[in-house]
Write a protein that holds these residues in place. Structure first.
Motif, PDB file in Angstrom:
ATOM      1  N   MET A   1       0.847  -1.193   0.000  1.00 15.78           N
ATOM      2  CA  MET A   1       0.000   0.000   0.000  1.00 15.78           C
ATOM      3  C   MET A   1       0.885   1.247   0.000  1.00 15.78           C
ATOM      4  O   MET A   1       1.761   1.392   0.837  1.00 15.78           O
ATOM      5  CB  MET A   1      -0.898  -0.022   1.241  1.00 15.78           C
ATOM      6  N   SER A   2       0.657   2.116  -0.938  1.00 13.53           N
ATOM      7  CA  SER A   2       1.400   3.361  -1.029  1.00 13.53           C
ATOM      8  C   SER A   2       0.795   4.375  -0.054  1.00 13.53           C
ATOM      9  O   SER A   2      -0.415   4.557  -0.014  1.00 13.53           O
ATOM     10  CB  SER A   2       1.324   3.895  -2.460  1.00 13.53           C
ATOM     11  N   VAL A   3       1.654   4.989   0.727  1.00 12.49           N
ATOM     12  CA  VAL A   3       1.208   5.958   1.726  1.00 12.49           C
ATOM     13  C   VAL A   3       1.770   7.321   1.361  1.00 12.49           C
ATOM     14  O   VAL A   3       2.985   7.476   1.190  1.00 12.49           O
ATOM     15  CB  VAL A   3       1.664   5.542   3.143  1.00 12.49           C
ATOM     16  N   THR A   4       0.902   8.309   1.243  1.00 12.35           N
ATOM     17  CA  THR A   4       1.322   9.650   0.851  1.00 12.35           C
ATOM     18  C   THR A   4       2.034  10.364   2.002  1.00 12.35           C
ATOM     19  O   THR A   4       1.899   9.991   3.171  1.00 12.35           O
ATOM     20  CB  THR A   4       0.115  10.497   0.418  1.00 12.35           C
ATOM     21  N   GLU A   5       2.761  11.410   1.653  1.00 13.73           N
ATOM     22  CA  GLU A   5       3.413  12.234   2.677  1.00 13.73           C
ATOM     23  C   GLU A   5       2.377  12.887   3.582  1.00 13.73           C
ATOM     24  O   GLU A   5       2.598  13.054   4.784  1.00 13.73           O
ATOM     25  CB  GLU A   5       4.324  13.281   2.032  1.00 13.73           C
ATOM     26  N   LYS A   6       1.228  13.255   3.013  1.00 12.40           N
ATOM     27  CA  LYS A   6       0.168  13.849   3.820  1.00 12.40           C
ATOM     28  C   LYS A   6      -0.319  12.867   4.879  1.00 12.40           C
ATOM     29  O   LYS A   6      -0.518  13.232   6.032  1.00 12.40           O
ATOM     30  CB  LYS A   6      -0.990  14.300   2.929  1.00 12.40           C
ATOM     31  N   GLU A   7      -0.502  11.600   4.485  1.00 15.93           N
ATOM     32  CA  GLU A   7      -0.945  10.600   5.452  1.00 15.93           C
ATOM     33  C   GLU A   7       0.108  10.377   6.534  1.00 15.93           C
ATOM     34  O   GLU A   7      -0.226  10.232   7.711  1.00 15.93           O
ATOM     35  CB  GLU A   7      -1.272   9.285   4.749  1.00 15.93           C
ATOM     36  N   ARG A   8       1.377  10.355   6.145  1.00 11.15           N
ATOM     37  CA  ARG A   8       2.453  10.204   7.122  1.00 11.15           C
ATOM     38  C   ARG A   8       2.430  11.379   8.112  1.00 11.15           C
ATOM     39  O   ARG A   8       2.611  11.196   9.310  1.00 11.15           O
ATOM     40  CB  ARG A   8       3.811  10.119   6.427  1.00 11.15           C
ATOM     41  N   ASP A   9       2.213  12.577   7.585  1.00  7.53           N
ATOM     42  CA  ASP A   9       2.155  13.767   8.433  1.00  7.53           C
ATOM     43  C   ASP A   9       0.961  13.706   9.391  1.00  7.53           C
ATOM     44  O   ASP A   9       1.098  14.013  10.573  1.00  7.53           O
ATOM     45  CB  ASP A   9       2.084  15.029   7.564  1.00  7.53           C
ATOM     46  N   ILE A  10      -0.187  13.284   8.903  1.00  3.00           N
ATOM     47  CA  ILE A  10      -1.378  13.198   9.758  1.00  3.00           C
ATOM     48  C   ILE A  10      -1.179  12.146  10.840  1.00  3.00           C
ATOM     49  O   ILE A  10      -1.549  12.361  11.999  1.00  3.00           O
ATOM     50  CB  ILE A  10      -2.642  12.944   8.915  1.00  3.00           C
ATOM     51  N   LEU A  11      -0.557  11.010  10.493  1.00  6.88           N
ATOM     52  CA  LEU A  11      -0.277  10.005  11.520  1.00  6.88           C
ATOM     53  C   LEU A  11       0.680  10.573  12.563  1.00  6.88           C
ATOM     54  O   LEU A  11       0.452  10.426  13.771  1.00  6.88           O
ATOM     55  CB  LEU A  11       0.296   8.728  10.905  1.00  6.88           C
ATOM     56  N   ALA A  12       1.739  11.239  12.131  1.00  8.61           N
ATOM     57  CA  ALA A  12       2.694  11.821  13.083  1.00  8.61           C
ATOM     58  C   ALA A  12       2.009  12.840  13.992  1.00  8.61           C
ATOM     59  O   ALA A  12       2.234  12.855  15.208  1.00  8.61           O
ATOM     60  CB  ALA A  12       3.859  12.466  12.333  1.00  8.61           C
ATOM     61  N   ARG A  13       1.170  13.684  13.429  1.00  8.33           N
ATOM     62  CA  ARG A  13       0.455  14.672  14.237  1.00  8.33           C
ATOM     63  C   ARG A  13      -0.510  13.990  15.214  1.00  8.33           C
ATOM     64  O   ARG A  13      -0.674  14.439  16.351  1.00  8.33           O
ATOM     65  CB  ARG A  13      -0.275  15.663  13.338  1.00  8.33           C
ATOM     66  N   THR A  14      -1.115  12.898  14.791  1.00 11.18           N
ATOM     67  CA  THR A  14      -1.997  12.146  15.683  1.00 11.18           C
ATOM     68  C   THR A  14      -1.189  11.572  16.842  1.00 11.18           C
ATOM     69  O   THR A  14      -1.633  11.620  17.996  1.00 11.18           O
ATOM     70  CB  THR A  14      -2.722  11.022  14.914  1.00 11.18           C
ATOM     71  N   LEU A  15      -0.022  11.053  16.559  1.00 13.66           N
ATOM     72  CA  LEU A  15       0.839  10.521  17.620  1.00 13.66           C
ATOM     73  C   LEU A  15       1.243  11.612  18.592  1.00 13.66           C
ATOM     74  O   LEU A  15       1.287  11.387  19.809  1.00 13.66           O
ATOM     75  CB  LEU A  15       2.081   9.849  17.023  1.00 13.66           C
ATOM     76  N   TYR A  16       1.532  12.794  18.069  1.00 11.70           N
ATOM     77  CA  TYR A  16       1.833  13.924  18.952  1.00 11.70           C
ATOM     78  C   TYR A  16       0.628  14.210  19.854  1.00 11.70           C
ATOM     79  O   TYR A  16       0.760  14.335  21.067  1.00 11.70           O
ATOM     80  CB  TYR A  16       2.205  15.170  18.139  1.00 11.70           C
ATOM     81  N   GLY A  17      -0.542  14.300  19.263  1.00 13.61           N
ATOM     82  CA  GLY A  17      -1.738  14.645  20.023  1.00 13.61           C
ATOM     83  C   GLY A  17      -2.180  13.584  21.003  1.00 13.61           C
ATOM     84  O   GLY A  17      -2.694  13.890  22.073  1.00 13.61           O
ATOM     85  N   GLU A  18      -1.967  12.333  20.667  1.00 12.75           N
ATOM     86  CA  GLU A  18      -2.438  11.228  21.505  1.00 12.75           C
ATOM     87  C   GLU A  18      -1.381  10.713  22.480  1.00 12.75           C
ATOM     88  O   GLU A  18      -1.746  10.169  23.519  1.00 12.75           O
ATOM     89  CB  GLU A  18      -2.910  10.069  20.621  1.00 12.75           C
ATOM     90  N   ALA A  19      -0.094  10.827  22.128  1.00 15.39           N
ATOM     91  CA  ALA A  19       0.915  10.135  22.930  1.00 15.39           C
ATOM     92  C   ALA A  19       2.253  10.855  23.006  1.00 15.39           C
ATOM     93  O   ALA A  19       3.291  10.211  23.126  1.00 15.39           O
ATOM     94  CB  ALA A  19       1.119   8.730  22.360  1.00 15.39           C
ATOM     95  N   ARG A  20       2.259  12.170  22.978  1.00 12.16           N
ATOM     96  CA  ARG A  20       3.546  12.874  22.971  1.00 12.16           C
ATOM     97  C   ARG A  20       4.346  12.642  24.244  1.00 12.16           C
ATOM     98  O   ARG A  20       5.557  12.684  24.236  1.00 12.16           O
ATOM     99  CB  ARG A  20       3.365  14.351  22.711  1.00 12.16           C
ATOM    100  N   GLY A  21       3.712  12.369  25.355  1.00 13.78           N
ATOM    101  CA  GLY A  21       4.418  12.137  26.615  1.00 13.78           C
ATOM    102  C   GLY A  21       4.875  10.705  26.810  1.00 13.78           C
ATOM    103  O   GLY A  21       5.454  10.369  27.833  1.00 13.78           O
ATOM    104  N   GLU A  22       4.652   9.859  25.831  1.00 12.93           N
ATOM    105  CA  GLU A  22       4.941   8.430  25.976  1.00 12.93           C
ATOM    106  C   GLU A  22       6.305   8.016  25.452  1.00 12.93           C
ATOM    107  O   GLU A  22       6.709   6.883  25.633  1.00 12.93           O
ATOM    108  CB  GLU A  22       3.864   7.606  25.249  1.00 12.93           C
ATOM    109  N   GLY A  23       6.990   8.860  24.738  1.00 10.40           N
ATOM    110  CA  GLY A  23       8.242   8.461  24.122  1.00 10.40           C
ATOM    111  C   GLY A  23       7.978   7.672  22.851  1.00 10.40           C
ATOM    112  O   GLY A  23       6.831   7.389  22.499  1.00 10.40           O
ATOM    113  N   VAL A  24       9.043   7.305  22.163  1.00  5.02           N
ATOM    114  CA  VAL A  24       8.912   6.613  20.882  1.00  5.02           C
ATOM    115  C   VAL A  24       8.187   5.280  21.048  1.00  5.02           C
ATOM    116  O   VAL A  24       7.340   4.920  20.241  1.00  5.02           O
ATOM    117  CB  VAL A  24      10.294   6.414  20.216  1.00  5.02           C
ATOM    118  N   THR A  25       8.481   4.519  22.095  1.00  7.33           N
ATOM    119  CA  THR A  25       7.866   3.208  22.287  1.00  7.33           C
ATOM    120  C   THR A  25       6.352   3.316  22.413  1.00  7.33           C
ATOM    121  O   THR A  25       5.617   2.559  21.772  1.00  7.33           O
ATOM    122  CB  THR A  25       8.459   2.518  23.530  1.00  7.33           C
ATOM    123  N   GLY A  26       5.879   4.254  23.190  1.00  7.54           N
ATOM    124  CA  GLY A  26       4.435   4.452  23.323  1.00  7.54           C
ATOM    125  C   GLY A  26       3.804   4.962  22.050  1.00  7.54           C
ATOM    126  O   GLY A  26       2.683   4.573  21.693  1.00  7.54           O
TER     127      GLY A  26
END
Length: 141
Positions: A1-26
């Motif tokens: 499955m090809s994943v666009t840069e926009k989708e990668r950015d939205i996932l990263a932003r979601t991780l920031y919003g949901e789990a920024r205090g968890e570190g990379v593992t979380g």
């Protein structure tokens, strides 16, 4: 499955919003939960299509709710600190690119331990992992 840069950015932003205090593992665990939804095998998933569709589906990830304090960061009204977004991007890319195994055991749901009480669905679901401030589940009815 090809994943666009926009989708990668939205996932990263979601991780920031949901789990920024968890570190990379979380953040990797949260990203895998999202990936498990993306790859649920259904032709039309009620969770949404692709990473952007799953992350931004209404009421799935609270950080995308317009009333959530994280929303202004996710939509670039406020700036996410460079190093924090960079860490979230690393976690997002590792999961999307299949470079790290799924620590959640196939989880499609999680909740934050900071919630006043667990969501009702958790009582009948199979817990797969407790990591940092999150508890992960699969087989959610």
């Amino acid at each position: 499955m090809s994943v666009t840069e926009k989708e990668r950015d939205i996932l990263a932003r979601t991780l920031y919003g949901e789990a920024r205090g968890e570190g990379v593992t979380g953040q990797i665990a949260v990203a895998w939960t999202i990936r498990n939804r993306v790859n649920d095998g259904k032709t039309k998933s009620w969770w949404g299509e692709g990473y952007a569709g799953v992350c931004q589906a209404p009421y799935q990830f609270s950080c995308w709710n317009k009333t959530d304090p994280n929303y202004q960061f996710l939509t670039s009204v406020k700036q996410i600190p460079f190093s924090e977004l960079g860490q979230a991007r690393i976690a997002a890319n590792q999961v999307i690119d299949g470079k790290v195994p799924d620590p959640t055991g196939g989880a499609t749901h999680y909740y934050a331990l900071s919630m006043k009480k667990p969501p009702a669905w958790a009582a009948k679901a199979k817990q797969t992992l407790k990591l940092g401030g999150h508890v992960f589940f699969k087989d959610v009815p």
